[in-house]
Design an enzyme around this catalytic site. Structure first.
Site, PDB file in Angstrom:
ATOM      1  N   GLY A  97       8.244  -5.630 -14.689  1.00 35.58           N
ATOM      2  CA  GLY A  97       7.680  -6.599 -13.756  1.00 35.58           C
ATOM      3  C   GLY A  97       6.171  -6.728 -13.830  1.00 35.58           C
ATOM      4  O   GLY A  97       5.582  -7.521 -13.105  1.00 35.58           O
ATOM      5  N   HIS A  98       5.518  -5.979 -14.700  1.00 35.12           N
ATOM      6  CA  HIS A  98       4.047  -5.988 -14.745  1.00 35.12           C
ATOM      7  C   HIS A  98       3.573  -6.111 -16.175  1.00 35.12           C
ATOM      8  O   HIS A  98       3.186  -5.112 -16.784  1.00 35.12           O
ATOM      9  CB  HIS A  98       3.500  -4.710 -14.121  1.00 35.12           C
ATOM     10  CG  HIS A  98       2.058  -4.792 -13.733  1.00 35.12           C
ATOM     11  ND1 HIS A  98       1.016  -4.496 -14.584  1.00 35.12           N
ATOM     12  CD2 HIS A  98       1.476  -5.140 -12.565  1.00 35.12           C
ATOM     13  CE1 HIS A  98      -0.133  -4.633 -13.950  1.00 35.12           C
ATOM     14  NE2 HIS A  98       0.124  -5.026 -12.728  1.00 35.12           N
ATOM     15  N   PHE A  99       3.572  -7.156 -16.776  1.00 37.49           N
ATOM     16  CA  PHE A  99       4.029  -8.481 -16.406  1.00 37.49           C
ATOM     17  C   PHE A  99       5.035  -8.920 -17.455  1.00 37.49           C
ATOM     18  O   PHE A  99       4.817  -8.635 -18.632  1.00 37.49           O
ATOM     19  CB  PHE A  99       2.861  -9.461 -16.364  1.00 37.49           C
ATOM     20  CG  PHE A  99       1.818  -9.112 -15.338  1.00 37.49           C
ATOM     21  CD1 PHE A  99       2.039  -9.425 -13.999  1.00 37.49           C
ATOM     22  CD2 PHE A  99       0.648  -8.472 -15.681  1.00 37.49           C
ATOM     23  CE1 PHE A  99       1.084  -9.132 -13.044  1.00 37.49           C
ATOM     24  CE2 PHE A  99      -0.307  -8.159 -14.726  1.00 37.49           C
ATOM     25  CZ  PHE A  99      -0.086  -8.486 -13.405  1.00 37.49           C
ATOM     26  N   ILE A 154       1.286  -4.825 -19.073  1.00 39.59           N
ATOM     27  CA  ILE A 154       0.000  -4.160 -18.868  1.00 39.59           C
ATOM     28  C   ILE A 154       0.230  -2.994 -17.916  1.00 39.59           C
ATOM     29  O   ILE A 154       0.882  -3.154 -16.880  1.00 39.59           O
ATOM     30  CB  ILE A 154      -1.040  -5.134 -18.280  1.00 39.59           C
ATOM     31  CG1 ILE A 154      -1.314  -6.280 -19.259  1.00 39.59           C
ATOM     32  CG2 ILE A 154      -2.342  -4.407 -17.931  1.00 39.59           C
ATOM     33  CD1 ILE A 154      -2.172  -7.389 -18.676  1.00 39.59           C
TER      34      ILE A 154
END
EC number: 4.2.1.59
Length: 151
Positions: free
Chosen positions: A53-55, A60
């Protein structure tokens, strides 16, 4: 000139830190001197769960996890300097100042955390930390940790 290098493998780190997957962020200690400094490594893998989820499409390492990795390194330095916790004691991340993020950390990077002891006052220990990838600073901060008894 000879140097006395102190390293710690993952088994020794697991004896010192309470963190476990997916929150253990120190893979190995490269060098340390009790009461002075510690250098540790985090190998950043695309398999880390937070990258989902990041990203999506542009993974990252979250900045807060860079800080947490440095804080875990300070915990190891503290434990190696003043000893393991007594039953009923915890080591808390108590504060952070002057945190700066300079560049992103991505899967495949090997992040080196360098932490140095500054001082202890009123139960708080202050450390300076820097995280590097390929010799370039990705994050720097001043961190405070407190050793205290559980309530």
């Amino acid at each position: 000139m000879t140097t006395n290098t102190h390293t710690l493998q993952i088994e020794e780190i697991l004896e010192l830190l309470p963190h476990r997957f997916p929150f253990l962020l120190v893979d190995r200690v490269l060098d340390f001197e009790e009461g002075r400094f510690l250098r540790a490594v985090k190998n950043v893998s695309v398999n880390e769960p937070f990258f989902q989820g990041h990203f999506p499409g542009k993974p990252i390492l979250p900045g807060v996890l860079i800080l947490e990795a440095m804080a875990q390194a300070t915990g190891i330095l503290a434990f190696k300097s003043v000893g393991k916790l007594e039953p009923g004691e915890l080591y808390y991340f108590a504060g952070i100042d002057e945190a700066r993020f300079k560049r992103p950390v991505v899967p495949g990077d090997q992040m080196i955390m360098e932490v140095t002891f500054e001082k202890t006052r009123r139960g708080l220990t202050r450390f300076k930390g820097v995280a590097l990838v390929d010799g370039k600073v990705v994050c720097e901060a001043t961190m405070m940790c407190a050793r205290s008894r559980e309530a």
